[in-house]
Scaffold this active site. Sequence first.
Site, short mmCIF file in Angstrom:
data_model
loop_
_atom_site.label_atom_id
_atom_site.label_comp_id
_atom_site.label_asym_id
_atom_site.label_seq_id
_atom_site.Cartn_x
_atom_site.Cartn_y
_atom_site.Cartn_z
CE LYS A 1 41.35 46.17 52.81
NZ LYS A 1 39.94 46.57 52.98
CG ASN A 2 40.14 50.05 51.09
OD1 ASN A 2 39.92 48.88 51.38
ND2 ASN A 2 40.33 50.98 52.00
NE ARG B 1 31.08 49.00 56.97
CZ ARG B 1 29.85 49.48 57.04
NH1 ARG B 1 29.00 48.98 57.90
NH2 ARG B 1 29.47 50.46 56.26
CB CYS C 1 32.81 46.17 62.11
SG CYS C 1 33.66 47.67 61.80
NE ARG D 1 33.38 50.62 58.78
CZ ARG D 1 34.41 50.00 58.22
NH1 ARG D 1 35.03 49.05 58.86
NH2 ARG D 1 34.79 50.33 57.02
CE LYS E 1 30.46 61.00 59.19
NZ LYS E 1 30.40 60.07 60.28
CB SER F 1 29.68 57.56 53.09
OG SER F 1 29.73 56.18 52.79
CB VAL F 2 34.72 55.55 51.11
CG1 VAL F 2 35.35 54.67 50.04
CG2 VAL F 2 35.71 56.61 51.58
CG ASP G 1 41.87 52.84 56.24
OD1 ASP G 1 41.09 52.78 57.21
OD2 ASP G 1 41.52 52.51 55.09
CB ILE H 1 36.79 58.67 59.69
CG1 ILE H 1 37.69 59.71 58.99
CG2 ILE H 1 35.91 57.94 58.67
CD1 ILE H 1 36.98 60.77 58.18
NE ARG I 1 39.04 41.98 56.64
CZ ARG I 1 38.17 42.88 57.03
NH1 ARG I 1 37.96 43.10 58.30
NH2 ARG I 1 37.49 43.59 56.15
C1 UD1 Z 1 36.02 52.80 53.50
C2 UD1 Z 1 37.28 51.95 53.51
C3 UD1 Z 1 37.94 51.95 54.89
C4 UD1 Z 1 38.18 53.38 55.33
C5 UD1 Z 1 36.91 54.21 55.23
C6 UD1 Z 1 37.15 55.69 55.51
C7 UD1 Z 1 36.86 50.23 51.87
C8 UD1 Z 1 36.56 48.80 51.59
N1 UD1 Z 1 36.92 50.58 53.15
O1 UD1 Z 1 35.10 52.22 54.42
O2 UD1 Z 1 39.18 51.25 54.80
O3 UD1 Z 1 38.60 53.39 56.70
O4 UD1 Z 1 36.36 54.13 53.90
O5 UD1 Z 1 38.13 56.20 54.68
O6 UD1 Z 1 37.08 51.01 50.96
N2 UD1 Z 1 28.54 55.98 57.61
C9 UD1 Z 1 27.21 56.06 58.01
N3 UD1 Z 1 26.26 55.53 57.18
C10 UD1 Z 1 26.56 54.94 55.99
C11 UD1 Z 1 27.91 54.87 55.60
C12 UD1 Z 1 28.88 55.39 56.44
O7 UD1 Z 1 26.91 56.59 59.07
O8 UD1 Z 1 25.65 54.48 55.29
C13 UD1 Z 1 29.60 56.53 58.50
C14 UD1 Z 1 30.57 55.47 58.99
O9 UD1 Z 1 30.10 54.84 60.16
C15 UD1 Z 1 31.82 56.30 59.25
C16 UD1 Z 1 31.76 57.34 58.13
O10 UD1 Z 1 30.40 57.39 57.71
O11 UD1 Z 1 31.75 56.95 60.49
C17 UD1 Z 1 32.65 57.06 56.94
O12 UD1 Z 1 32.45 55.74 56.51
P1 UD1 Z 1 32.68 55.30 54.99
O13 UD1 Z 1 33.46 56.38 54.28
O14 UD1 Z 1 31.39 54.90 54.40
O15 UD1 Z 1 33.64 54.03 55.16
P2 UD1 Z 1 33.57 52.65 54.39
O16 UD1 Z 1 33.15 52.88 52.98
O17 UD1 Z 1 32.82 51.68 55.20
#
Ligand code: UD1
Length: 419
Positions: free
Chosen positions: A22-23, A94, A118, A123, A163, A165-166, A307, A329, A399
């Site tokens: 999915k991701n 998201r 969420c 997030r 930081k 961020s995926v 996850d 995370i 989901r």
């Molecule tokens: C993705 C995955 C989710 C997984 C997460 C961490 C998808 C669709 N979802 O979520 O399943 O749990 O990676 O492996 O692939 N953050 C900020 N600002 C930003 C972006 C992120 O502060 O602009 C923070 C988030 O709140 C969190 C951390 O950075 O604390 C990591 O988030 P991120 O890696 O971005 O997760 P997602 O991409 O939302």
Amino acid sequence: MDKFLINGPCKIKGKVSISGSKNASIPILAATLLFNKPVIIKNLPKVRDINTMLNLLKSLGSKITLSRDRKTAKIINKKNMKTFASYSLVKTMRGSILVLGPLISKFYKSKISLPGGCLIGARPVDYHLSALKKLGMEYKIRDGYILAKSNGRLKGEIIKFPKISVGATENSIIAACLAKGKTILKNCAVEPEIKDLTQFLNKAGANIRWSGRICTIIGINSLTSTNYTVMADRIEAGTFCVAATLTKGSLQIKNLDPKMINTELELLKKFGAKIKINNNNIFIKGPDKIKSIKNIKTKEFPGIPTDLQAQLMVLMCKSSGKSSITESIFENRFMHVAELQRLGAKINVINNKAIIEGNTKLKGAELMSSDLRASVALVLAAMVANGKSIVGRVYHLERGYENIENKLQKIGVKIKRLK
Ligand code: UD1
């Protein structure tokens, strides 16, 4: 709202085939917005989030033809695509924010709803926005929407994420593909799903190279028609491996490159699981006595995935002593704790650390899902609890887990859907 009735305890035995990730599918589908030519994406999982993403693409003007099994999508974009993503579409997922990068890069404008908070934490999307701004996107936020535009093609830049961020890494890579010149992204997330995205884009002619956490993208003018098979879902695979370990079961996991979950397998060995690997098959056998482990921490890849945190916590409830797990995370990803306590789990949360008493006899109860991974943890817990449990709000599970009840039934879990 559908519920699952689970009659425990169950012991798992058999084979399970892992679905598409999915991701990985979500950013790949978002990136199809960059194409003028048809794109074929194979091995999509049949889960709700993928439907949401396909509906979002359709609402933007993509013509999507699905195969009969709904796992292959042929996507053709119109010349004049819409650039508006409404709150009603974005709020349920998201990952929808990932259409911002390609819309700006290709059509130079976008109005997209802010995804909002969420349950697992605030997030925010600030890293996405500041990276895209560096590439030339201008934006303002009004009435809950991001109003963004760019003055022609985006321009390559050096960007260092504050930081890891995926999502921000994915959005920036997608946007930089068609930018002018060279983009260097530093402190990137390196999850396998991101490597899958770059492999897909490179197959279509993009010029993306990796060196550790640095990603270099040389912008090109357009992508070529391509087809791509999405990687297998490593979180689904990890969840089944936990299930086998938890139930003293024996399971063959098929269709996944075991390297993707090496960290998880090494961890499960420490819990006592016996694991053998043969090509793309993992054979896992749960121990008679699950060992306890202290001070586990979730981390970005190649660390222990957040996850899988909830699922591992269930394993800790049944291990032979005290264990602990720290969530590093997301700030609020312990909603499953209160539900596990309803089954009799003894868990104490201090800030972002959960301390779990082992040796717990869980007893069936009525439970409520709160998010995707928390809900699968409740199913796992119900599988080792004595008696009947009901897990409510299974749409959370839908989901991200394809056909979960059928897959579980086939390996011996007494699970039934109640309408
Ligand atoms: C993705 C995955 C989710 C997984 C997460 C961490 C998808 C669709 N979802 O979520 O399943 O749990 O990676 O492996 O692939 N953050 C900020 N600002 C930003 C972006 C992120 O502060 O602009 C923070 C988030 O709140 C969190 C951390 O950075 O604390 C990591 O988030 P991120 O890696 O971005 O997760 P997602 O991409 O939302």
